[in-house]
Design a protein around this motif. Structure first.
Motif, PDB file in Angstrom:
ATOM      1  N   ALA A   1       6.746   5.565  -3.217  1.00 60.78           N
ATOM      2  CA  ALA A   1       5.500   6.108  -2.474  1.00 60.78           C
ATOM      3  C   ALA A   1       4.612   5.440  -2.498  1.00 60.78           C
ATOM      4  N   LEU A   2       4.301   4.199  -3.509  1.00 59.13           N
ATOM      5  CA  LEU A   2       3.253   3.974  -3.686  1.00 59.13           C
ATOM      6  C   LEU A   2       2.956   2.283  -2.544  1.00 59.13           C
ATOM      7  N   LEU A   3       5.017   1.815  -1.881  1.00 51.07           N
ATOM      8  CA  LEU A   3       4.855   0.926  -1.182  1.00 51.07           C
ATOM      9  C   LEU A   3       4.862   1.634  -0.299  1.00 51.07           C
ATOM     10  N   ASP A   4       2.874   1.707   0.988  1.00 48.33           N
ATOM     11  CA  ASP A   4       2.773   2.252   2.370  1.00 48.33           C
ATOM     12  C   ASP A   4       2.683   1.564   3.210  1.00 48.33           C
ATOM     13  N   THR A   5       2.753   0.648   2.678  1.00 45.90           N
ATOM     14  CA  THR A   5       2.583  -0.383   3.868  1.00 45.90           C
ATOM     15  C   THR A   5       3.919  -0.877   4.223  1.00 45.90           C
ATOM     16  N   ARG A   6       4.054  -1.514   5.385  1.00 43.51           N
ATOM     17  CA  ARG A   6       5.347  -2.723   6.139  1.00 43.51           C
ATOM     18  C   ARG A   6       4.668  -4.272   5.595  1.00 43.51           C
ATOM     19  N   ASP A   7       3.985  -4.377   4.815  1.00 48.11           N
ATOM     20  CA  ASP A   7       3.241  -6.052   4.691  1.00 48.11           C
ATOM     21  C   ASP A   7       3.648  -6.232   3.195  1.00 48.11           C
ATOM     22  N   TRP A   8       5.108  -7.461   3.757  1.00 49.54           N
ATOM     23  CA  TRP A   8       5.367  -7.728   2.561  1.00 49.54           C
ATOM     24  C   TRP A   8       4.614  -8.649   1.601  1.00 49.54           C
ATOM     25  N   LEU A   9       3.887  -8.940   1.916  1.00 50.36           N
ATOM     26  CA  LEU A   9       2.578  -9.670   0.539  1.00 50.36           C
ATOM     27  C   LEU A   9       2.372  -9.081   0.019  1.00 50.36           C
ATOM     28  N   THR A  10       1.702  -6.922   0.252  1.00 51.25           N
ATOM     29  CA  THR A  10       1.029  -6.425  -0.529  1.00 51.25           C
ATOM     30  C   THR A  10       1.909  -5.328  -1.044  1.00 51.25           C
ATOM     31  N   ASN A  11       3.177  -5.209  -0.421  1.00 51.01           N
ATOM     32  CA  ASN A  11       4.174  -4.650  -0.741  1.00 51.01           C
ATOM     33  C   ASN A  11       4.380  -5.744  -2.647  1.00 51.01           C
ATOM     34  N   ALA A  12       4.905  -6.983  -1.741  1.00 53.12           N
ATOM     35  CA  ALA A  12       5.801  -8.059  -3.188  1.00 53.12           C
ATOM     36  C   ALA A  12       4.368  -7.933  -4.187  1.00 53.12           C
ATOM     37  N   ALA A  13       2.997  -7.979  -3.902  1.00 52.52           N
ATOM     38  CA  ALA A  13       1.528  -8.119  -4.925  1.00 52.52           C
ATOM     39  C   ALA A  13       2.081  -6.817  -5.507  1.00 52.52           C
ATOM     40  N   GLN A  14       2.276  -5.183  -4.774  1.00 54.24           N
ATOM     41  CA  GLN A  14       1.771  -3.814  -6.014  1.00 54.24           C
ATOM     42  C   GLN A  14       3.488  -3.676  -6.366  1.00 54.24           C
ATOM     43  N   THR A  15       3.678  -4.694  -6.630  1.00 51.41           N
ATOM     44  CA  THR A  15       5.460  -4.038  -6.705  1.00 51.41           C
ATOM     45  C   THR A  15       5.592  -5.169  -8.277  1.00 51.41           C
ATOM     46  N   CYS A  16       4.649  -6.614  -8.421  1.00 49.60           N
ATOM     47  CA  CYS A  16       4.391  -6.557  -9.005  1.00 49.60           C
ATOM     48  C   CYS A  16       3.515  -6.534 -10.582  1.00 49.60           C
ATOM     49  N   ALA A  17       2.049  -5.459  -9.603  1.00 47.14           N
ATOM     50  CA  ALA A  17       1.596  -4.625 -10.636  1.00 47.14           C
ATOM     51  C   ALA A  17       1.972  -3.895 -11.564  1.00 47.14           C
ATOM     52  N   PHE A  18       3.054  -3.137 -10.495  1.00 46.04           N
ATOM     53  CA  PHE A  18       4.330  -1.392 -10.841  1.00 46.04           C
ATOM     54  C   PHE A  18       4.748  -2.071 -11.839  1.00 46.04           C
ATOM     55  N   LEU A  19       5.651  -3.141 -11.764  1.00 44.98           N
ATOM     56  CA  LEU A  19       6.570  -3.135 -12.838  1.00 44.98           C
ATOM     57  C   LEU A  19       5.920  -3.516 -14.538  1.00 44.98           C
ATOM     58  N   MET A  20       4.760  -5.031 -14.228  1.00 41.83           N
ATOM     59  CA  MET A  20       4.295  -5.018 -15.350  1.00 41.83           C
ATOM     60  C   MET A  20       3.324  -3.989 -16.189  1.00 41.83           C
ATOM     61  N   GLN A  21       2.985  -2.647 -14.840  1.00 39.85           N
ATOM     62  CA  GLN A  21       2.750  -1.872 -15.780  1.00 39.85           C
ATOM     63  C   GLN A  21       3.380  -1.004 -16.238  1.00 39.85           C
ATOM     64  N   GLU A  22       4.441  -0.411 -15.898  1.00 42.36           N
ATOM     65  CA  GLU A  22       5.624   0.220 -15.943  1.00 42.36           C
ATOM     66  C   GLU A  22       6.818  -0.012 -16.875  1.00 42.36           C
ATOM     67  N   LEU A  23       6.644  -0.989 -17.406  1.00 42.70           N
ATOM     68  CA  LEU A  23       7.979  -1.716 -17.743  1.00 42.70           C
ATOM     69  C   LEU A  23       7.653  -2.181 -19.364  1.00 42.70           C
ATOM     70  N   ASP A  24       8.097  -1.726 -20.388  1.00 41.89           N
ATOM     71  CA  ASP A  24       7.574  -1.866 -22.248  1.00 41.89           C
ATOM     72  C   ASP A  24       8.134  -4.326 -21.552  1.00 41.89           C
ATOM     73  N   ASP A  25       7.533  -4.677 -22.355  1.00 42.26           N
ATOM     74  CA  ASP A  25       7.726  -6.058 -23.526  1.00 42.26           C
ATOM     75  C   ASP A  25       8.398  -7.484 -21.646  1.00 42.26           C
ATOM     76  N   LEU A  26       7.332  -6.788 -20.793  1.00 45.03           N
ATOM     77  CA  LEU A  26       7.461  -8.045 -20.040  1.00 45.03           C
ATOM     78  C   LEU A  26       5.823  -9.161 -19.869  1.00 45.03           C
TER      79      LEU A  26
END
Length: 156
Positions: free
Chosen positions: A13-38
């Motif tokens: 749901a978060l990755l609502d664009t086809r732009d890989w750069l935006t999606n990569a940045a969003q994915t990193c932020a999402f993982l840091m927020q949602e996963l413990d001990d990173l």
């Protein structure tokens, strides 16, 4: 235990664009927020022969570039297989960008049977990543690939 089915739906749901750069940045932020001990989450991209270069990430400044012949990221790119390392200090050619990192999970990103890059996750906790984490993160990488307009970045 991490609910990767929920995280997969959320990232999709978060990755609502086809732009890989935006999606990569969003994915990193999402993982840091949602996963413990990173302490680091980021992409390395295959943009030079047999070499990964730093892409979007969250965490301390990172090592750049990384040859396919060195480190856990290089092993993932070279073998085209996910690398799950319980103790990075036990890996002879580990590249220590942040000495606080103790364990690492690196998932290769494949496009048309070519390495596009890798997703690299580091943790200050020894043996942080389980087999369930490997499978869950691989599913999240599939969401990233599906959402993004990826094409091979280098001849490989």
């Amino acid at each position: 235990m991490t609910d990767y089915a929920l995280l997969t739906r959320q990232l999709d749901a978060l990755l609502d664009t086809r732009d890989w750069l935006t999606n990569a940045a969003q994915t990193c932020a999402f993982l840091m927020q949602e996963l413990d001990d990173l302490n680091w989450a980021g992409f390395y991209l295959y943009r030079q022969p047999e070499t990964l270069v730093l892409g979007p990430f969250q965490g301390k400044p990172a090592c750049n570039p990384i040859p396919f012949s060195k480190g856990v990221c290089g092993a993932a790119a070279r073998s085209r297989q996910t690398q799950r390392v319980e103790d990075v200090h036990a890996v002879a050619d580990h590249i220590a960008c942040d000495t606080a990192s103790r364990s690492e999970l690196v998932v290769p990103i494949m496009v048309d049977d070519s390495v596009w890059g890798v997703l690299d996750l580091d943790s200050p906790r020894l043996a942080r990543f389980s087999e369930a984490d490997r499978q869950g993160i691989e599913r999240l990488v599939e969401v990233f690939i599906k959402a993004s307009e990826l094409s091979p970045l280098a001849d490989g």
